[in-house]
Design a protein around this motif. Structure first.
Motif, PDB file in Angstrom:
ATOM      1  N   LEU A   1       0.865  -1.175   0.000  1.00  0.00           N
ATOM      2  CA  LEU A   1       0.000   0.000   0.000  1.00  0.00           C
ATOM      3  C   LEU A   1       0.901   1.225   0.000  1.00  0.00           C
ATOM      4  O   LEU A   1       1.694   1.425   0.925  1.00  0.00           O
ATOM      5  CB  LEU A   1      -0.916   0.003   1.230  1.00  0.00           C
TER       6      LEU A   1
ATOM      7  N   ALA B   1       1.532   5.468  -0.413  1.00  0.00           N
ATOM      8  CA  ALA B   1       0.927   6.801  -0.274  1.00  0.00           C
ATOM      9  C   ALA B   1       1.771   7.767  -1.095  1.00  0.00           C
ATOM     10  O   ALA B   1       2.954   7.983  -0.803  1.00  0.00           O
ATOM     11  CB  ALA B   1       0.892   7.217   1.190  1.00  0.00           C
TER      12      ALA B   1
ATOM     13  N   GLY C   1       2.146  11.694  -2.901  1.00  0.00           N
ATOM     14  CA  GLY C   1       1.659  13.067  -2.921  1.00  0.00           C
ATOM     15  C   GLY C   1       1.306  13.499  -4.333  1.00  0.00           C
ATOM     16  O   GLY C   1       1.688  12.849  -5.327  1.00  0.00           O
TER      17      GLY C   1
ATOM     18  N   ARG D   1       3.359   7.807 -10.094  1.00  0.00           N
ATOM     19  CA  ARG D   1       2.027   7.201 -10.184  1.00  0.00           C
ATOM     20  C   ARG D   1       1.776   6.693 -11.599  1.00  0.00           C
ATOM     21  O   ARG D   1       1.257   5.583 -11.812  1.00  0.00           O
ATOM     22  CB  ARG D   1       0.968   8.245  -9.786  1.00  0.00           C
TER      23      ARG D   1
ATOM     24  N   GLU E   1      -6.936   2.217  -6.296  1.00  0.00           N
ATOM     25  CA  GLU E   1      -6.408   3.562  -6.085  1.00  0.00           C
ATOM     26  C   GLU E   1      -7.488   4.448  -5.465  1.00  0.00           C
ATOM     27  O   GLU E   1      -8.640   4.452  -5.928  1.00  0.00           O
ATOM     28  CB  GLU E   1      -5.927   4.152  -7.413  1.00  0.00           C
ATOM     29  N   THR E   2      -7.112   5.202  -4.426  1.00  0.00           N
ATOM     30  CA  THR E   2      -8.043   6.104  -3.763  1.00  0.00           C
ATOM     31  C   THR E   2      -7.390   7.477  -3.633  1.00  0.00           C
ATOM     32  O   THR E   2      -6.238   7.573  -3.180  1.00  0.00           O
ATOM     33  CB  THR E   2      -8.400   5.594  -2.346  1.00  0.00           C
ATOM     34  N   GLN E   3      -8.130   8.521  -4.033  1.00  0.00           N
ATOM     35  CA  GLN E   3      -7.578   9.870  -3.902  1.00  0.00           C
ATOM     36  C   GLN E   3      -7.828  10.375  -2.479  1.00  0.00           C
ATOM     37  O   GLN E   3      -8.903  10.206  -1.908  1.00  0.00           O
ATOM     38  CB  GLN E   3      -8.223  10.817  -4.911  1.00  0.00           C
ATOM     39  N   THR E   4      -6.808  11.006  -1.889  1.00  0.00           N
ATOM     40  CA  THR E   4      -6.890  11.547  -0.534  1.00  0.00           C
ATOM     41  C   THR E   4      -6.686  13.060  -0.598  1.00  0.00           C
ATOM     42  O   THR E   4      -6.479  13.630  -1.676  1.00  0.00           O
ATOM     43  CB  THR E   4      -5.805  10.918   0.369  1.00  0.00           C
TER      44      THR E   4
ATOM     45  N   ASP F   1      -4.125  14.624   0.395  1.00  0.00           N
ATOM     46  CA  ASP F   1      -2.718  14.933   0.080  1.00  0.00           C
ATOM     47  C   ASP F   1      -2.219  14.295  -1.206  1.00  0.00           C
ATOM     48  O   ASP F   1      -1.118  14.598  -1.671  1.00  0.00           O
ATOM     49  CB  ASP F   1      -1.810  14.451   1.227  1.00  0.00           C
TER      50      ASP F   1
ATOM     51  N   TRP G   1      -2.605  10.296  -3.332  1.00  0.00           N
ATOM     52  CA  TRP G   1      -3.286   9.038  -3.629  1.00  0.00           C
ATOM     53  C   TRP G   1      -2.801   7.935  -2.693  1.00  0.00           C
ATOM     54  O   TRP G   1      -1.633   7.895  -2.303  1.00  0.00           O
ATOM     55  CB  TRP G   1      -3.000   8.571  -5.062  1.00  0.00           C
ATOM     56  N   GLU G   2      -3.714   7.048  -2.375  1.00  0.00           N
ATOM     57  CA  GLU G   2      -3.345   5.777  -1.747  1.00  0.00           C
ATOM     58  C   GLU G   2      -3.503   4.708  -2.815  1.00  0.00           C
ATOM     59  O   GLU G   2      -4.596   4.552  -3.388  1.00  0.00           O
ATOM     60  CB  GLU G   2      -4.228   5.465  -0.539  1.00  0.00           C
TER      61      GLU G   2
ATOM     62  N   ARG H   1      -2.876   0.663  -3.944  1.00  0.00           N
ATOM     63  CA  ARG H   1      -2.537  -0.722  -3.602  1.00  0.00           C
ATOM     64  C   ARG H   1      -1.959  -1.380  -4.861  1.00  0.00           C
ATOM     65  O   ARG H   1      -2.600  -1.368  -5.913  1.00  0.00           O
ATOM     66  CB  ARG H   1      -3.785  -1.477  -3.121  1.00  0.00           C
TER      67      ARG H   1
END
Length: 412
Positions: free
Chosen positions: A365, A367, A369, A376, A388-391, A393, A395-396, A398
């Motif tokens: 996993l 993280a 920026g 990415r 993929e999940t946008q946060t 700050d 992306w997270e 996997r």
């Protein structure tokens, strides 16, 4: 051709085999007619003439009778020994390093190859300015501003060589930067690199041509290939790899050439898999393999890089030896007996190459920026993104990847 054999010196090679290799080296130069070759056994090395005075006189008479113009000595010859022997025999003399440099100069085709050979030749020549003994003691007067006798011709020649070396190194730096850009581009492509290495004339180029369908020069000749060549190959399994053919190695490879060709040989350092191609029909195949291992070690090839031994030229051994070699190779996971000429054994080798890159994958996993968009994008291009999940700050992400892919990602 003379192969000096110092009785006190311990080497891997039989002197007769060393002489045969030296004759093959000489034959690789165009227009060379070899009138004779022999091993000269020495009880000790004479600092001024290499050989004893009796042997020098004996050889002088034989060279004169046979109208010899060039003498090749398969071993190191100091500048003073070279000067004295040329004077005594009235011939031009080349030692092993000079001969290999001549061959490389004749074979280099690419701009990089030509520059590398020129740099190696200048580095060697700089130590041998004593050869031009007829003019090097003259002194050239200065402008008179400082006084004194001025610089000797030898110093002027050495300075001119140093200036030329600096110029060539600058040109090579540009070539090396270009090569590094190509390497960086290849790192972004999800294809592993397989490098062919081995003793000269082991059949690397024939194997390269057989696997890729390319038309690289492949001859029964030492150093037939100098410039590295890379081609994409689709293996029978459908996996794509990049195959790299490199310059062949040789025992006692001149240090100037190792240094000059380092940028080329560093392709091996980038490899994900190394194929060490051996001429298994050669009487000194084991000794040649040991020489290759020494050079790979000096280049910094790490033990963790997977390596296969490819026992090539099965077509040149008798039936009993043939069957024995195949049985030995099949008993070991990383050894493959093949004939690049006939294609025998290549299927097993190509399958093993493919399986090497079907590595175990691990999940991570990550993280990232927003500023790491390039990294990415690389993950997506490699096809390793599972989720993929946008946060707030960035992306997270996997990923499911191999150790090789993780290593490359961390180098971005």
């Amino acid at each position: 051709m003379i192969h000096p054999d110092l009785k006190a010196e311990k080497t891997r090679r039989l002197p007769e085999h060393g002489l045969a290799e030296a004759v093959s080296l000489a034959a690789a130069l165009p227009g060379m007619e070899i009138l004779g070759a022999e091993v000269v056994r020495l009880s000790r090395v004479h600092p001024g003439t290499l050989f004893g005075s009796g042997k020098v006189e004996e050889l002088k008479a034989r060279f004169k009778e046979a109208h010899v113009e060039l003498v090749l000595i398969d071993g190191p010859v100091s500048p003073i020994q070279q000067r004295n022997l040329e004077k005594a025999w009235g011939v031009k003399l080349l030692d092993r390093t000079s001969l290999i440099l001549e061959i490389f100069a004749d074979r280099a085709r690419t701009r990089e190859g030509v520059l590398q050979v020129e740099l190696a030749a200048l580095s060697y020549q700089r130590t041998r300015l004593v050869r031009a003994w007829t003019h090097l003691e003259r002194q050239r007067g200065g402008f008179g501003f400082v006084g004194g006798p001025g610089e000797t011709q030898k110093e002027a020649d050495r300075r001119a060589i140093d200036d030329q070396v600096i110029r060539i190194r600058r040109q090579l730096e540009k070539v090396v930067r270009t090569r590094e850009l190509h390497r960086s581009a290849r790192r972004k492509v999800p294809f592993p690199i397989v490098a062919l290495v081995g003793y000269t004339n082991a059949g690397k180029s024939t194997l390269f041509n057989r696997a890729t369908g390319a038309d690289v020069l492949a001859k029964d000749m030492l150093f037939a290939t100098l410039d590295p060549t890379m081609r994409g190959v689709t293996l029978p399994s459908g996996r794509k790899v990049i195959l790299s053919d490199t310059v062949g190695f040789i025992s006692d490879l001149p240090t100037q050439l190792v240094a000059a060709f380092r940028a080329t040989l560093e392709e091996v350092l980038e490899a994900d898999l190394i194929l060490h191609v051996r001429d298994i029909a050669h009487p000194e195949s084991a000794e040649q393999a040991a020489d290759v291992a020494d050079i790979l070690g000096s280049l910094g090839v790490k033990g963790e890089t997977p390596m296969f031994e490819v026992w090539n030229k099965l077509d040149l051994v008798d039936a009993t030896t043939h069957e024995g070699l195949i049985a030995q190779a099949r008993a070991r996971d990383n050894v493959f007996a093949v004939s690049a000429l006939t294609g025998e054994g290549l299927d097993r080798l190509l399958d093993a190459i493919s399986q090497t890159f079907d590595e175990e994958k691990t999940e991570r996993l990550l993280a990232l920026g927003f500023a790491e968009g390039r990294r990415r994008a690389w993950l997506h291009a490699e096809g390793v993104v599972q989720e993929e999940t946008q946060t707030d700050d960035g992306w997270e992400i996997r990923v499911l990847w191999t150790a090789r892919q993780e290593k490359r990602w961390r180098e971005l």
